[in-house]
Design a protein around this motif. Sequence first.
Motif, PDB file in Angstrom:
ATOM      1  N   CYS A   1      13.086 -20.013 -10.106  1.00 43.56           N
ATOM      2  CA  CYS A   1      13.263 -20.084  -8.656  1.00 43.56           C
ATOM      3  C   CYS A   1      13.743 -18.729  -8.160  1.00 43.56           C
ATOM      4  O   CYS A   1      14.535 -18.057  -8.833  1.00 43.56           O
ATOM      5  CB  CYS A   1      14.272 -21.178  -8.297  1.00 43.56           C
ATOM      6  SG  CYS A   1      14.638 -21.306  -6.539  1.00 43.56           S
TER       7      CYS A   1
ATOM      8  N   SER B   1      14.541 -18.410  -4.587  1.00 38.62           N
ATOM      9  CA  SER B   1      15.137 -18.617  -3.263  1.00 38.62           C
ATOM     10  C   SER B   1      16.586 -18.123  -3.252  1.00 38.62           C
ATOM     11  O   SER B   1      17.301 -18.210  -4.257  1.00 38.62           O
ATOM     12  CB  SER B   1      15.108 -20.096  -2.884  1.00 38.62           C
ATOM     13  OG  SER B   1      13.783 -20.568  -2.797  1.00 38.62           O
TER      14      SER B   1
ATOM     15  N   CYS C   1      17.985 -22.443  -4.645  1.00 39.09           N
ATOM     16  CA  CYS C   1      17.570 -22.903  -5.976  1.00 39.09           C
ATOM     17  C   CYS C   1      18.454 -24.028  -6.517  1.00 39.09           C
ATOM     18  O   CYS C   1      18.094 -24.676  -7.495  1.00 39.09           O
ATOM     19  CB  CYS C   1      17.579 -21.734  -6.960  1.00 39.09           C
ATOM     20  SG  CYS C   1      16.355 -20.457  -6.589  1.00 39.09           S
TER      21      CYS C   1
ATOM     22  N   ARG D   1      21.344 -24.098  -8.216  1.00 35.85           N
ATOM     23  CA  ARG D   1      21.697 -23.903  -9.619  1.00 35.85           C
ATOM     24  C   ARG D   1      23.211 -23.831  -9.791  1.00 35.85           C
ATOM     25  O   ARG D   1      23.956 -23.605  -8.834  1.00 35.85           O
ATOM     26  CB  ARG D   1      21.079 -22.600 -10.146  1.00 35.85           C
ATOM     27  CG  ARG D   1      19.568 -22.535 -10.092  1.00 35.85           C
ATOM     28  CD  ARG D   1      19.065 -21.151 -10.485  1.00 35.85           C
ATOM     29  NE  ARG D   1      19.545 -20.118  -9.561  1.00 35.85           N
ATOM     30  CZ  ARG D   1      19.301 -18.814  -9.698  1.00 35.85           C
ATOM     31  NH1 ARG D   1      18.586 -18.381 -10.741  1.00 35.85           N
ATOM     32  NH2 ARG D   1      19.763 -17.945  -8.815  1.00 35.85           N
TER      33      ARG D   1
ATOM     34  N   GLN E   1      20.589 -26.622 -13.674  1.00 32.05           N
ATOM     35  CA  GLN E   1      20.130 -27.238 -12.428  1.00 32.05           C
ATOM     36  C   GLN E   1      21.196 -28.200 -11.927  1.00 32.05           C
ATOM     37  O   GLN E   1      21.573 -29.144 -12.629  1.00 32.05           O
ATOM     38  CB  GLN E   1      18.819 -27.993 -12.650  1.00 32.05           C
ATOM     39  CG  GLN E   1      18.045 -28.273 -11.370  1.00 32.05           C
ATOM     40  CD  GLN E   1      17.514 -26.985 -10.744  1.00 32.05           C
ATOM     41  OE1 GLN E   1      16.806 -26.226 -11.392  1.00 32.05           O
ATOM     42  NE2 GLN E   1      17.879 -26.736  -9.496  1.00 32.05           N
TER      43      GLN E   1
END
Length: 323
Positions: free
Chosen positions: A269, A271, A301, A303, A313
């Motif tokens: 990701c 973003s 993302c 995270r 995640q």
Amino acid sequence: MQRSAMFVDGSVHKMDRRRLFTAVVALTALMSGCSLVRGPAPDRDPAEIVDAAVCRMPQGSELLGLTPPTELMPAPAPRSGTVPSDFEPVAAITCDEWLANSVAADLTGSFAEHRWEGDFAAAIDKLNAPSEGQRLDQNSCGTASLAPIPDLWLIDAHGRALRPSYPVDDCGFLKIGGLREIEKLVQVDRIEHYVRHTPDSLQQLMGCSPRRVTPEIGSQRLVAEQYWVGSAVCRYTTDPDGSITFTGAEELQDSLGQTFFSLPPATECSSVASRTAGTTVTLAGPEDVEPLPVLVEIDGCRRVLIEEHIALQASEDVLAQVS
């Protein structure tokens, strides 16, 4: 040959055994009752009456280097004691024993002063109850609670105030029934007192900084039950131009505990998160091990970034807790 009287029909022998048994029981009772033997009860003088009540700063404020607000600037502490018979309280105030569990974006923290009104008879009876003499066997006492209690003041119709003391039991523990009686009365007012934190005091109190730290992603993985997560978060926003703003800090209601271990590796990701929360992870090891910075991306993302560890995640539960 005539037997010795000691053994005639065993009666004298039985009598000796009964006496021995009685003596053993008495000795056992005496030994077990040593914990109930008390010394003289400590005396308590009447409390000193002053012109006004001034809340004591919450626990730990001095270690954090916090300056009291103007209205609470230090004054000589009055002598605490029993409530004099000619002092008639019409109100009481209690002052929070801890700072509030949040700090604002401008590094302002707070604690509250609570005003109580009602019938103080039951409270005064318990506050003025005599202390117990010290138990002879202090080893039979339990462990004293280290939790602080609210600062308590009684106020009369003229605004004069006193700080009552508490009787103690035979282990020297405070008997705070008088405080609990006051907390059953009607709370008629609440005043917030504000203090200003520094970046250092925020770090000590919350374990995070007003300056966001972005962890470096690495290859390490967390080991179950070999780490613990900080109990508070600092929150930040990121503007489109990339500038990062601290928006406040807060103690979490529920611990993140071992939730990070169960998170899967993050997907690819790119973003950029506009909202993030920072905390720490401490790995099991030597006592002087340094906590690792953690950054949770609340959007983008989504995270969990831990210094030198693989990106994880974030789950909905983690995001809900830190948001």
